[in-house]
Design a protein around this motif. Structure first.
Motif, PDB file in Angstrom:
ATOM      1  N   TYR A 110       0.821  -1.215   0.000  1.00  0.00           N
ATOM      2  CA  TYR A 110       0.000   0.000   0.000  1.00  0.00           C
ATOM      3  C   TYR A 110       0.849   1.257   0.000  1.00  0.00           C
ATOM      4  O   TYR A 110       0.489   2.246  -0.635  1.00  0.00           O
ATOM      5  CB  TYR A 110      -0.968  -0.022   1.183  1.00  0.00           C
ATOM      6  CG  TYR A 110      -2.106  -0.968   0.935  1.00  0.00           C
ATOM      7  CD1 TYR A 110      -2.998  -0.745  -0.120  1.00  0.00           C
ATOM      8  CD2 TYR A 110      -2.278  -2.116   1.699  1.00  0.00           C
ATOM      9  CE1 TYR A 110      -4.019  -1.631  -0.392  1.00  0.00           C
ATOM     10  CE2 TYR A 110      -3.295  -3.002   1.440  1.00  0.00           C
ATOM     11  CZ  TYR A 110      -4.169  -2.762   0.396  1.00  0.00           C
ATOM     12  OH  TYR A 110      -5.168  -3.641   0.113  1.00  0.00           O
ATOM     13  N   ILE A 111       1.971   1.218   0.700  1.00  0.00           N
ATOM     14  CA  ILE A 111       2.845   2.401   0.715  1.00  0.00           C
ATOM     15  C   ILE A 111       3.325   2.715  -0.708  1.00  0.00           C
ATOM     16  O   ILE A 111       3.238   3.847  -1.175  1.00  0.00           O
ATOM     17  CB  ILE A 111       4.052   2.180   1.654  1.00  0.00           C
ATOM     18  CG1 ILE A 111       3.579   2.112   3.111  1.00  0.00           C
ATOM     19  CG2 ILE A 111       5.086   3.294   1.481  1.00  0.00           C
ATOM     20  CD1 ILE A 111       4.644   1.655   4.089  1.00  0.00           C
ATOM     21  N   GLN A 114       0.234   3.814  -3.044  1.00  0.00           N
ATOM     22  CA  GLN A 114      -0.305   5.146  -2.775  1.00  0.00           C
ATOM     23  C   GLN A 114       0.721   6.237  -3.071  1.00  0.00           C
ATOM     24  O   GLN A 114       0.369   7.312  -3.541  1.00  0.00           O
ATOM     25  CB  GLN A 114      -0.795   5.248  -1.321  1.00  0.00           C
ATOM     26  CG  GLN A 114      -1.970   4.331  -1.015  1.00  0.00           C
ATOM     27  CD  GLN A 114      -3.140   4.550  -1.976  1.00  0.00           C
ATOM     28  OE1 GLN A 114      -3.627   5.663  -2.134  1.00  0.00           O
ATOM     29  NE2 GLN A 114      -3.590   3.478  -2.634  1.00  0.00           N
ATOM     30  N   THR A 115       2.008   5.938  -2.824  1.00  0.00           N
ATOM     31  CA  THR A 115       3.039   6.923  -3.158  1.00  0.00           C
ATOM     32  C   THR A 115       3.045   7.176  -4.659  1.00  0.00           C
ATOM     33  O   THR A 115       3.154   8.321  -5.106  1.00  0.00           O
ATOM     34  CB  THR A 115       4.420   6.422  -2.697  1.00  0.00           C
ATOM     35  OG1 THR A 115       4.324   6.050  -1.326  1.00  0.00           O
ATOM     36  CG2 THR A 115       5.474   7.504  -2.844  1.00  0.00           C
TER      37      THR A 115
END
Lengths: 293, 231
Positions: A110-111, A114-115
């Motif tokens: 997810y990091i 989303q980044t």
């Protein structure tokens, strides 16, 4: 078009899928085999490879081949560096505990996703193929770039196999896979080997992505399918077996290509997932895996 | 000289070593005797840095090797022959030896020297280690450790499950190492297998050293062995 040529076209498409899949899954297989880490973020490293490839190619300008070649070198290196850093910052801290690494790599997924969404945005962007001639068969024309993808994947996998079997680095990697503690007792820096392996695995996914991005476009959600298919391939091939991974990638890639062309991509995924279920029931160690000792 | 000074260690919350101290000099063979679970293998692992210490120090020629990360310990010249051989079973004989050679950057010369001690391994050179017989596997485990050109050799039950002829071969290698001024620490269950070659014997009991005696004393009075080990 008759059935024969139609099947031929579908097989070519399948071979391209298989080639990219074999590279991506080889990375996942390497990481699981050596580190016993189930890397749920593997698809995001693939996506990151494609996005960085777009970025490098659009900065490079000039002939498309220049940008593409630069991307083919730079993107996997950046992705490998990010993965090695993630290993050092996250996986090492949870001591490679099986359950916690799964949760940790979900977080990583997810990091990264989303980044990329916040910086690169939600658009799908293409990278121009380095060349785009067409070969004309009697029934249809076909891009030579796709043949290049198949050839490049074969060459890269052959290279990986040579590294694993013919070099000192290969001995170090296989020794660590077989017996971590004894490897330490013979001065193999296991922590560094793990960071390297995680980087190498992610780099292979990124290579597959750079090869596919002139065909498929870079998008922040493109990591889902490669992740699912890589897991399918690694489970069918046998966890940690490179040869099994390649054979399974060809099986799954070809059937995915052919079924997608004749029926629908969804049916292709259903059948592949069913194949995994059957393998898990009847041959849990995979086609080429060794039974647990 | 290898010196252990009051080392304590635990597997998680379960303590195994409660202050083990002994030393081994160059050209000396020290044998660790003790019952199952006394902490013999744990002591070996602690020396290799594979079992973190909670107290105490381990020094090699004055350097505190217990502060080093585990993979640095063998580079100081400690060759380890673990219990159960622990070969890299999918690797060939040649590749297993290569792992040993890489530790301190030794090459073909060292390998040739080690292979003259174990000619059988030369015949099996391209064979996978897992396919060797028990005796050959022990030869390979020993050869792999000797490829380090060690100044200290740790052997954990090297004669376990071997035929008498193999035991003689291993014993010859150990006395050969002693003659080359290597410090040898040897873990054994079988007292008679070691009494003939040991210089000193350390008795380990419940993670503590009960006594360290000259082997001559034990050879003269065998009843002492029975008292400590209870065989």
């Amino acid at each position: 078009m008759d059935f024969g040529p139609y099947l031929f076209l579908a097989s070519l498409e399948g071979a391209v899928t298989a080639a990219v899949l074999a590279l991506t899954a080889a990375g996942l297989s390497l990481v699981f085999g050596i580190m016993r880490v189930v890397n749920v973020a593997h698809g995001e490293f693939f996506m990151l490879g494609a996005v960085i490839a777009w970025w490098v190619a659009s900065l490079a300008g000039g002939h498309p081949a220049v940008g593409f070649v630069l991307a083919l070198v730079i993107a996997p290196l950046i992705v490998a560096a990010i993965a090695a850093l993630a290993d050092f910052l996250v996986l090492k801290r949870v001591q490679y505990d099986p359950e916690r690494t799964i949760v940790a790599t979900i977080g990583l997924l997810y990091i990264i996703q989303q980044t990329v969404l916040m910086t690169y945005g939600p658009e799908a962007r293409p990278v121009e193929a380095p060349f785009n001639h067409r070969i004309y068969f009697p029934w249809f024309g076909y891009s030579t770039y796709k043949f290049f993808v198949i050839g490049a994947a074969i060459a890269l996998l052959l290279g990986l196999w040579l590294v694993m079997t013919r070099t000192r680095l290969g001995i170090v990697l296989r020794a660590t896979q077989l017996d971590r503690e004894t490897a330490l007792a013979f001065a193999i820096p296991v922590e560094r080997v793990y960071a390297l392996t995680f980087g190498l695995g992610a780099g292979l996914a990124a290579l597959g992505a750079v090869l596919v991005v002139p065909i498929q476009q870079a998008h922040y959600l493109m990591g889902g399918d490669p992740l699912l298919l890589s897991f399918i391939v690694v489970i069918i091939g046998g966890l940690g077996s490179l040869a099994g991974t390649v054979v399974a990638a060809v099986l799954i890639g070809m059937s995915d290509g052919i079924i997608s062309v004749f029926f629908s991509p969804t049916l292709a995924k259903i059948i592949a997932t069913l194949a995994v279920a059957l393998v898990l029931v009847f041959r849990p160690q995979g086609l080429f895996g060794k039974a647990a000792r | 000289m290898l010196e252990l000074d009051g080392i304590q260690a635990a597997y998680g919350a379960a303590p195994v070593l409660h202050g083990v101290s002994f030393s081994v000099a160059r050209g000396e063979i020290l044998c660790l005797l003790g019952r199952n679970g006394a902490g013999k293998t744990s002591t070996m692992k602690a020396i290799m840095g594979l079992l973190p210490l909670t107290a105490g120090t381990i020094r090699l020629d004055g350097e505190e090797i217990s502060r080093l990360p585990a993979h640095e310990v063998p580079k100081r010249g400690i060759g380890y022959i673990p219990q159960g051989r622990r070969l890299f079973s999918e690797l060939t004989v040649a590749e297993n030896l290569e792992v040993g050679l890489m530790v301190r950057g030794h090459g073909a010369e060292t390998r040739a020297r080690v292979l003259t001690m174990f000619p059988r391994l030369r015949e099996r050179f391209r064979q996978r280690a897992g396919t060797l017989s028990g005796g050959e596997q022990q030869m390979l485990a020993t050869a792999r450790a000797l490829c380090i050109e060690p100044s200290v050799l740790l052997l954990d039950e090297p004669t376990e499950g071997l035929q008498p002829s193999m035991i003689d071969l291993i014993r010859d290698v150990i006395t050969g190492m002693k003659a080359e001024n290597v410090a040898v620490a040897l873990v054994e269950q079988r007292v008679d297998a070691v009494l003939a070659i040991a210089d000193r014997v350390a008795f380990l009991e419940n993670g503590r050293i009960r006594d360290v005696l000259d082997a001559d004393v034990l050879r003269a009075d065998h009843s002492l062995v029975e008292r400590y080990v209870g065989v």
